[in-house]
Design an enzyme around this catalytic site. Structure first.
Site, PDB file in Angstrom:
ATOM      1  N   CYS A  53     123.480  97.284 131.804  1.00  0.00           N
ATOM      2  CA  CYS A  53     124.512  96.248 131.925  1.00  0.00           C
ATOM      3  C   CYS A  53     123.967  94.970 132.541  1.00  0.00           C
ATOM      4  O   CYS A  53     124.705  94.034 132.800  1.00  0.00           O
ATOM      5  CB  CYS A  53     125.707  96.768 132.708  1.00  0.00           C
ATOM      6  N   HIS A  88     125.322  84.695 139.863  1.00  0.00           N
ATOM      7  CA  HIS A  88     126.652  85.113 139.426  1.00  0.00           C
ATOM      8  C   HIS A  88     127.474  84.004 138.770  1.00  0.00           C
ATOM      9  O   HIS A  88     128.296  84.269 137.910  1.00  0.00           O
ATOM     10  CB  HIS A  88     127.401  85.794 140.573  1.00  0.00           C
ATOM     11  N   GLU A 124     119.604  99.752 139.945  1.00  0.00           N
ATOM     12  CA  GLU A 124     119.263  98.351 140.162  1.00  0.00           C
ATOM     13  C   GLU A 124     118.378  98.148 141.388  1.00  0.00           C
ATOM     14  O   GLU A 124     118.091  97.024 141.780  1.00  0.00           O
ATOM     15  CB  GLU A 124     120.527  97.488 140.229  1.00  0.00           C
ATOM     16  N   ARG A 128     133.319  99.337 138.070  1.00  0.00           N
ATOM     17  CA  ARG A 128     132.378  99.365 139.188  1.00  0.00           C
ATOM     18  C   ARG A 128     133.129  99.094 140.488  1.00  0.00           C
ATOM     19  O   ARG A 128     133.963  98.198 140.538  1.00  0.00           O
ATOM     20  CB  ARG A 128     131.305  98.298 138.987  1.00  0.00           C
ATOM     21  N   ARG A 133     117.264  86.008 142.468  1.00  0.00           N
ATOM     22  CA  ARG A 133     117.821  85.696 141.161  1.00  0.00           C
ATOM     23  C   ARG A 133     118.537  84.351 141.112  1.00  0.00           C
ATOM     24  O   ARG A 133     118.826  83.836 140.036  1.00  0.00           O
ATOM     25  CB  ARG A 133     118.756  86.826 140.701  1.00  0.00           C
ATOM     26  N   ASN A 151     119.628  92.667 136.444  1.00  0.00           N
ATOM     27  CA  ASN A 151     119.708  91.412 137.215  1.00  0.00           C
ATOM     28  C   ASN A 151     119.156  91.621 138.615  1.00  0.00           C
ATOM     29  O   ASN A 151     118.383  90.820 139.123  1.00  0.00           O
ATOM     30  CB  ASN A 151     121.155  90.922 137.305  1.00  0.00           C
ATOM     31  N   ASP A 152     119.578  92.704 139.230  1.00  0.00           N
ATOM     32  CA  ASP A 152     119.061  93.002 140.562  1.00  0.00           C
ATOM     33  C   ASP A 152     117.718  93.706 140.489  1.00  0.00           C
ATOM     34  O   ASP A 152     116.831  93.436 141.290  1.00  0.00           O
ATOM     35  CB  ASP A 152     120.062  93.873 141.335  1.00  0.00           C
ATOM     36  N   ARG A 160     133.303  94.130 136.675  1.00  0.00           N
ATOM     37  CA  ARG A 160     132.925  93.726 138.044  1.00  0.00           C
ATOM     38  C   ARG A 160     134.209  93.469 138.821  1.00  0.00           C
ATOM     39  O   ARG A 160     134.728  92.354 138.809  1.00  0.00           O
ATOM     40  CB  ARG A 160     132.068  92.466 138.006  1.00  0.00           C
TER      41      ARG A 160
HETATM   42  C1  PEP Z   1     122.834  93.834 137.670  1.00  0.00           C
HETATM   43  O1  PEP Z   1     122.403  93.726 138.819  1.00  0.00           O
HETATM   44  O2  PEP Z   1     122.121  93.858 136.663  1.00  0.00           O
HETATM   45  C2  PEP Z   1     124.296  93.904 137.424  1.00  0.00           C
HETATM   46  C3  PEP Z   1     124.774  94.134 136.240  1.00  0.00           C
HETATM   47  O3  PEP Z   1     125.117  93.689 138.487  1.00  0.00           O
HETATM   48  P1  PEP Z   1     125.426  92.242 139.091  1.00  0.00           P
HETATM   49  O4  PEP Z   1     124.882  91.206 138.147  1.00  0.00           O
HETATM   50  O5  PEP Z   1     126.897  92.151 139.232  1.00  0.00           O
HETATM   51  O6  PEP Z   1     124.703  92.270 140.406  1.00  0.00           O
HETATM   52 MG    MG Z   2     123.690  94.133 140.480  1.00  0.00          MG
END
Ligand code: PEP
Ligand code: MG
Length: 604
Positions: A505, A192, A434, A335, A468, A457-458, A299
């Site tokens: 996203c 993050h 995700e 979100r 990650r 990402n997740d 977010r």
């Molecule tokens: C993701 O997981 O791809 C996402 C967009 O959410 P975050 O990065 O906030 O976990």
């Molecule tokens: Mg996520």
């Protein structure tokens, strides 16, 4: 002598400047003047922090009495006495009132003075007490600035922040002008703090082994966030080289920005929605100035990290409405809080866990704290009366969770109707895709969700079992892994079969090597950090949809990441025109004489 180190390219751009070392456990103390009407609230904030610190010490004391007996716990008695000491408590309160400054600054000054006096004492016992004062000082300051070592906003001049790792709360409140770049030992491209750095347009390199031991505060450091290189104590020649790269990068950005007002449309007329991911209201401007068509992901948790409490309905309503009005007539996907994971320390308290990303996070926290959830849902619904809003739930793993979340949403709707407050009755409600389990049952979830947005990402960390934020396994975090492509394709196809809009996203949407594959698979939208939009638009405007489909088909037929990458490269080659020659890497060509990467140290 200069030393080149390599890490993970976490946020593109170049910087040269003075290093500012942030050690683990160090607490940055923010100094702030108060308005007269803020003073009493600040006194209460201090008293509350003292009370919580007192509770912490008492718990600790009991624990130690249990395990080691009274003698072992004696020291905590001393700490409790310090916490109740008249000089400490009353002088701080007096200081807040008289100097009209924040509690953190006043308390820190008083404690530091006491420490200095004690450390000068000839008496060994008294000198030792300075350590206790320091312990209590840290404990209270942590309570005053939850989630980290204070906020980076008190930096007085622009620096390159070097740390073992940075928490999201630390990055959330920095002033971009004060931080030239970040260099961290931990983290990956989708941790993050890296996402935050990209959002703010600050270059960052993560995963640089033992960087905090290799540099001192005040030394010169040069950062290349595009290829993930760092130069410690660069000589004049190298400084000139980095400065030149910085100028080239700025020129590329200027060129790409010329596309800002042009549509993201392929050569054969297929339009793709390009929107922005944002964390803070201030980023709306950057989203719009980089040509975003709406916000694909807000977010919300970032708005409130680094403070003691979550905001109530009114504050959220005001924040969301401000963003919605700025972005209208385009829409904002809001979100609900994704707390937990690596975003801990706010209320509701999300404790440190052994496996935070597999733990109590996102929708799980919201469903467990329905009073907090309900307030947020009411605020989002009310904002929907001011412009197009879509709501999205994070980390949905199955139908039950979606149904439970929608039940709370219905309660929020009923409450607002009762209160006579307007909202959009048709506000679309979607889910983040995700978690692999959700992807496997897209066809079922799509019957009850209005739209889907893929959070790679997740999804990648859960599918490939790669944390990650863990630099050591970052080489396995592969967006172009055949398993990821298959899942993405499955979600798009199943979503479309049910007539659902499917967006993305996760950061994969900002990877120019993935663009043709994704639009070829039929994705409706790509949402990313604002600064990365023009580059992706350039790829979209340089290919036909037919070509993208061929690229996706070929990529899906590959057995390996290498195979997919080769296909993506072949199709994307030249699509960024003269601007970027080496797609996806963007690595600066270091002068041969300077390619003295310290192998031994880098591999340490
Ligand atoms: C993701 O997981 O791809 C996402 C967009 O959410 P975050 O990065 O906030 O976990
Ligand atoms: Mg996520």
């Amino acid at each position: 002598m200069e030393r080149m180190l390599s890490g993970i390219a976490a946020s593109p751009g170049f910087a040269v400047g003075e290093a500012y070392l942030l050690h683990r456990g160090e607490i940055l103390v923010e100094e702030r003047s108060l308005e007269p009407d803020e003073v009493e609230a600040e006194v209460r904030r201090f008293e509350n922090a003292l009370e919580r610190a007192h509770g912490e010490v008492t718990d600790l004391q009991e624990k130690i009495i249990h395990s080691m007996g009274e003698e072992g716990a004696r020291i905590f008695g001393v700490h409790l006495m310090i916490l109740q000491d008249v000089m400490v408590v009353e002088d701080t309160i007096k200081g807040i009132r008289e100097t009209q400054r924040n509690a953190d600054a006043v308390f820190n000054e008083i404690m530091r003075k006491m420490m200095d006096t004690l450390s000068e004492a000839a008496d060994e016992y008294l000198a030792q007490r300075a350590l206790d004062i320091d312990d209590v000082r840290r404990r209270v300051l942590m309570q005053l600035a939850p989630g980290g070592r204070g906020l980076l906003r008190e930096l007085r001049r622009p620096v390159v922040v070097v740390a073992e790792e940075l928490t999201p709360s630390e990055t959330a409140h920095l002033e971009p002008g004060k931080v030239l770049a970040f260099v961290t030992e931990a983290g990956g491209r989708t941790s993050h703090s890296a996402i935050m750095a990209r959002s703010l347009g600050v270059p960052a390199v993560a995963g640089v082994s033992r960087i905090t031991e290799r540099i001192r505060s005040g030394s010169l450091i040069a950062v290349d966030g595009t290829s993930g290189q760092v130069a410690v104590n660069p000589d004049e020649h190298l400084i000139k080289f980095f400065e030149a790269q910085k100028a080239i990068f700025a020129e590329l950005e200027r060129e790409l920005l010329k596309l800002k007002n042009l549509p993201a449309v392929t050569l054969d007329g297929r339009e793709v929605e390009l929107s922005a991911n944002i964390e803070l209201p201030e980023e709306v401007e950057s989203a719009l100035s980089h040509g975003a068509r709406g916000i694909g992901l807000l977010r919300t948790e970032y708005l409130y990290l680094g403070r003691e409490d979550l905001p109530g309905e009114e504050e959220q309503y005001a924040d969301y409405t401000g963003i919605v009005e700025q972005v209208a007539p385009d829409s904002v996907i809001i979100r609900t809080f994704d707390l937990g994971g690596d975003k801990v320390g706010v209320v509701p308290a999300t404790p440190m866990e052994r496996n935070p990303f597999l733990g109590w996070r996102a929708i799980r926290v919201s469903l467990a704290h329905q009073e907090v959830f309900l307030q947020q849902l009411r605020a989002v619904l009310r904002a929907s009366a001011h412009g197009p809003v879509k709501l999205i739930f994070p980390m949905i793993s199955g139908l039950e969770e979606l149904r439970q979340a929608k039940e709370v949403l219905n309660k929020a709707r009923e409450g607002l109707r009762r209160d006579g407050l307007p909202f959009d009755e048709e506000m679309p409600v979607g889910i983040m895709m995700e978690i692999p389990a959700a992807c496997a049952m897209t066809d079922i979830l799509a019957t009850e969700a209005d739209f889907l947005s893929i959070g790679t990402n997740d999804l990648i960390q859960y599918s490939l079992a790669v944390d990650r934020g863990n630099a050591r396994v970052a080489y396995l975090y592969q967006e172009l892994h055949p398993a990821i492509l298959r899942q993405v394709k499955m979600v798009i196809d199943a979503g479309h079969r049910h007539g659902r809009w499917v967006g993305m996203c996760g950061e994969m949407s900002a990877n120019p090597l993935a663009t043709m594959i994704l639009i070829g698979m039929g994705l409706d939208e790509l949402s990313m950090s604002p600064g990365l939009l023009p580059e992706i638009k350039k790829v979209i405007r340089s290919c036909t949809h037919a070509e993208a489909k061929a690229c996706a088909d070929e990529a899906l037929n590959q057995d390996t990441v290498e195979g997919v990458t080769a296909v993506a490269r072949r199709y994307t080659e030249g699509k960024l025109g003269e601007l970027v020659t080496d797609v996806g890497e963007g690595a600066a060509e270091f002068p041969p004489v300077l390619q003295t990467i310290d192998e031994e140290n880098n591999n340490a």
